[in-house]
Design an enzyme around this catalytic site. Structure first.
Site, PDB file in Angstrom:
ATOM      1  CB  SER A 134      16.373  12.501  -7.322  1.00  0.00           C
ATOM      2  OG  SER A 134      16.746  13.811  -7.693  1.00  0.00           O
ATOM      3  CG  ASN A 139      19.850  23.001  -0.365  1.00  0.00           C
ATOM      4  OD1 ASN A 139      19.956  22.078  -1.168  1.00  0.00           O
ATOM      5  ND2 ASN A 139      20.804  23.313   0.492  1.00  0.00           N
ATOM      6  CB  THR A 182     -20.069  -3.557  20.701  1.00  0.00           C
ATOM      7  OG1 THR A 182     -20.745  -4.501  21.533  1.00  0.00           O
ATOM      8  CG2 THR A 182     -20.966  -2.351  20.475  1.00  0.00           C
ATOM      9  CG  HIS A 183     -16.822  -6.424  22.314  1.00  0.00           C
ATOM     10  ND1 HIS A 183     -15.628  -6.214  22.955  1.00  0.00           N
ATOM     11  CD2 HIS A 183     -17.717  -5.583  22.891  1.00  0.00           C
ATOM     12  CE1 HIS A 183     -15.796  -5.295  23.891  1.00  0.00           C
ATOM     13  NE2 HIS A 183     -17.049  -4.884  23.869  1.00  0.00           N
ATOM     14  CB  SER A 189     -11.470 -18.168  -7.900  1.00  0.00           C
ATOM     15  OG  SER A 189     -10.618 -19.302  -7.979  1.00  0.00           O
ATOM     16  CE  LYS A 245     -13.905 -17.472  -2.976  1.00  0.00           C
ATOM     17  NZ  LYS A 245     -12.494 -17.693  -2.742  1.00  0.00           N
ATOM     18  CG  ASN A 273     -12.461 -13.967  -4.535  1.00  0.00           C
ATOM     19  OD1 ASN A 273     -13.183 -14.591  -3.755  1.00  0.00           O
ATOM     20  ND2 ASN A 273     -11.592 -14.546  -5.339  1.00  0.00           N
ATOM     21  CD  GLU A 312      -9.844  -9.844  -0.374  1.00  0.00           C
ATOM     22  OE1 GLU A 312      -9.902 -10.842   0.342  1.00  0.00           O
ATOM     23  OE2 GLU A 312      -9.814  -9.911  -1.612  1.00  0.00           O
ATOM     24  CE1 TYR A 321      17.686  18.724   0.402  1.00  0.00           C
ATOM     25  CE2 TYR A 321      20.063  18.409   0.204  1.00  0.00           C
ATOM     26  CZ  TYR A 321      18.765  18.071  -0.166  1.00  0.00           C
ATOM     27  OH  TYR A 321      18.562  17.075  -1.086  1.00  0.00           O
ATOM     28  CD  GLN A 331      17.792  12.901  -4.367  1.00  0.00           C
ATOM     29  OE1 GLN A 331      18.224  13.960  -4.800  1.00  0.00           O
ATOM     30  NE2 GLN A 331      18.385  11.743  -4.604  1.00  0.00           N
TER      31      GLN A 331
HETATM   32  N1  ARG Z   1      17.421  16.341  -5.751  1.00  0.00           N
HETATM   33  C1  ARG Z   1      17.583  17.051  -4.531  1.00  0.00           C
HETATM   34  C2  ARG Z   1      16.414  16.709  -3.569  1.00  0.00           C
HETATM   35  O1  ARG Z   1      15.460  16.230  -4.025  1.00  0.00           O
HETATM   36  C3  ARG Z   1      17.598  18.514  -4.786  1.00  0.00           C
HETATM   37  C4  ARG Z   1      18.319  19.277  -3.748  1.00  0.00           C
HETATM   38  C5  ARG Z   1      19.759  19.036  -3.855  1.00  0.00           C
HETATM   39  N2  ARG Z   1      20.470  19.846  -2.954  1.00  0.00           N
HETATM   40  C6  ARG Z   1      21.763  19.597  -2.661  1.00  0.00           C
HETATM   41  N3  ARG Z   1      22.306  20.402  -1.784  1.00  0.00           N
HETATM   42  N4  ARG Z   1      22.425  18.636  -3.201  1.00  0.00           N
HETATM   43  O2  ARG Z   1      16.499  16.924  -2.383  1.00  0.00           O
END
Ligand code: ARG
Length: 475
Positions: free
Chosen positions: A39, A128, A173-174, A295, A301, A303, A308, A335, A340
């Site tokens: 991650s 965790n 309205t509407h 455009s 144009k 825009n 948007e 957990y 994650q």
């Molecule tokens: N990268 C993990 C997360 O964002 C960290 C926690 C990982 N905990 C575990 N028990 N593997 O949630």
């Protein structure tokens, strides 16, 4: 069967980089597993919070006598050095890091800076409670920018309202012309929802500001760390009450996603009004060059892309909320790695609003409201209610008055002329009360606006009161 008293040989991980949990595995993760599991590319945004949380944890371990004062000091200066290093990291440095996540990265760098004492930092702590703490700290900080962005857009709307108290326009309205209002009243109708968004944010932050650290992996911390001191050193409002809940609680993420989705929906509705009002058909507003695009093909144009995109991003925000609630709904307690995914959801929402809010504020501040076009769109049929109100003031029951004026509207439509241009005889035919009425005054849009003086209405006095009410918390 008796156990053979030998330890397995340590196998190097298939993917290099620090790993926190190598001991019980015969091999490292497969590259496919690593790609899915890692991650760091997402949670690298938490590095400052991870260092801050680690510093506080090292101090708490020291204060509890779990590590000695020298070790606590070494961890502290090691973390300072890690902070300095990461501060100088470029995108290339981040791309080169092969660590599993930001927590393992910080611990690896701490090892490089402080030596073997780094191995003591994780005593009594789990990723965790660590990630839950880092992420809350990040959100508390990020919310300040969101609050400022909402506030600035409100200020832009109020500024335009102050300049357009005298501009008369149709309210719909509407999406059908309904009654005349001042442009200020319409502008403020978009500032009030943002006031509620800010209040919702403040309320949600109350629950974000709860410290999970000291919950361990799930059952709590077996060392006598002072969680109250820990909470104070990290600036949280309260400590979590139950460790099983604390490591898995992401209600607050869902709440912030809702707060942001709702704000996104408000921006989208404002954007929709501006897109519509900037068309040649309406022509009520002209968006500035700085917030318009051209455009590639059609030279004429102009825009409203910023608006948007504001409207489009609201859909993305709603998607993050719906997706995250779906992620949470089947999780068993404690957990689970599904969690994650919380970071990418919240980061995406903050990024989307962070891009949209300043562009919408800039659009509002720089747009020109065309008072002539606005006033020209107020036709006399929009004063039909005021004509009925005249009869009610003369004691005619509302239903009867409504029916009488309805007949006049139909007659005007049949004759193809404005309601105000009908001959007085027709007015008198539907009600004798019209015999001595000042018909011209009755069809004055400004008088109609002034008459709506009950609090919250479009009268100038009410609009002034609205501006004062909105300005008070903005100042
Ligand atoms: N990268 C993990 C997360 O964002 C960290 C926690 C990982 N905990 C575990 N028990 N593997 O949630």
């Amino acid at each position: 069967m008796p156990c053979t008293p030998t330890l397995p040989a340590q196998t190097p991980p298939a993917v290099p980089g620090a790993r926190m949990w190598g001991g019980r595995f015969a091999s490292g993760p497969a590259p496919e597993m690593d790609r899915l599991n890692r991650s760091l590319p997402v949670d690298r945004r938490l590095w400052r919070q991870d260092v801050a949380g680690s510093r506080a944890w090292a101090a708490a371990l020291g204060a509890a006598g779990v590590i000695d004062p020298t070790e606590a000091a070494d961890l502290r200066s090691g973390l300072d050095a890690v902070e300095q290093r990461l501060d100088a990291w470029t995108d290339a440095d981040w791309a080169a890091a092969e660590d599993e996540d930001v927590h393992t990265l910080v611990e690896r760098l701490l090892g490089e800076e402080a030596g073997p004492v780094a191995g003591k930092l994780h005593t009594g702590r789990s990723r965790n409670d660590q990630v839950a703490t880092d992420f809350r700290l990040w959100a508390l900080e990020a919310a300040k920018g969101l609050e400022a962005g909402l506030r600035d857009l409100q200020a832009a709307l109020v500024e335009q309202a102050q300049a357009h108290g005298d501009t008369v326009m149709p309210a719909y309205t509407h999406l059908q012309r309904a009654q005349p209002v001042s442009a200020a009243h319409w502008l403020l109708s978009h500032a009030y929802p943002l006031e509620r968004d800010r209040a919702r944010l403040t309320d949600a932050l109350h629950r974000v500001s709860v410290l999970p650290l000291g919950s361990g992996a799930i059952a709590g911390c077996p060392f006598p760390v002072d969680r109250v001191l820990l909470k104070e050193s990290l600036g949280f409002r309260a400590i979590s009450g139950n460790s099983v809940d604390a490591v898995a609680d992401r209600d607050w993420v869902a709440e912030l996603l809702f707060v942001m989705s709702m704000a996104g929906v408000h921006l989208s509705r404002l954007a929709e009004d501006l897109i519509l009002f900037a068309t040649s058909e309406f022509g009520f507003v002209r968006l500035s060059d700085r917030f318009s695009t051209g455009s590639s093909l059609m030279p004429q144009k102009r825009n409203p892309d910023a608006m948007e995109l504001a409207r489009g991003k609201a859909g993305r925000l709603i998607g993050e909320l719906a997706g995250f609630l779906a992620l949470l709904k089947g999780l068993p307690s404690g957990y689970n790695k599904d969690l994650q995914e919380d970071k990418s959801a919240l980061f995406a929402a903050f990024d989307a609003l962070g891009d949209v809010l300043p562009a919408v504020a800039g659009t509002v501040r720089s747009m020109e409201i065309d008072a002539g076009r606005c006033a020209a769109a107020v036709d006399s049929a929009m004063l039909a209610t005021d004509v009925a109100d005249f009869l009610e003031r003369r004691g005619v029951p509302f239903r009867e008055a409504h029916g009488a004026v309805g007949k006049l509207v139909r007659a005007a439509e049949g004759m193809g002329c404005p309601l105000s241009a009908l001959p007085r005889e027709l007015f008198v035919q539907v009600s004798a009360e019209f015999a001595d009425a000042d018909l011209e005054a009755m069809f004055d849009a400004r008088a109609s606006i002034e008459a709506r003086a009950a609090a919250g209405g479009t009268s100038p006095a009410s609009v002034q009161a609205q501006i004062a009410e909105l300005n008070a918390p903005l100042l």
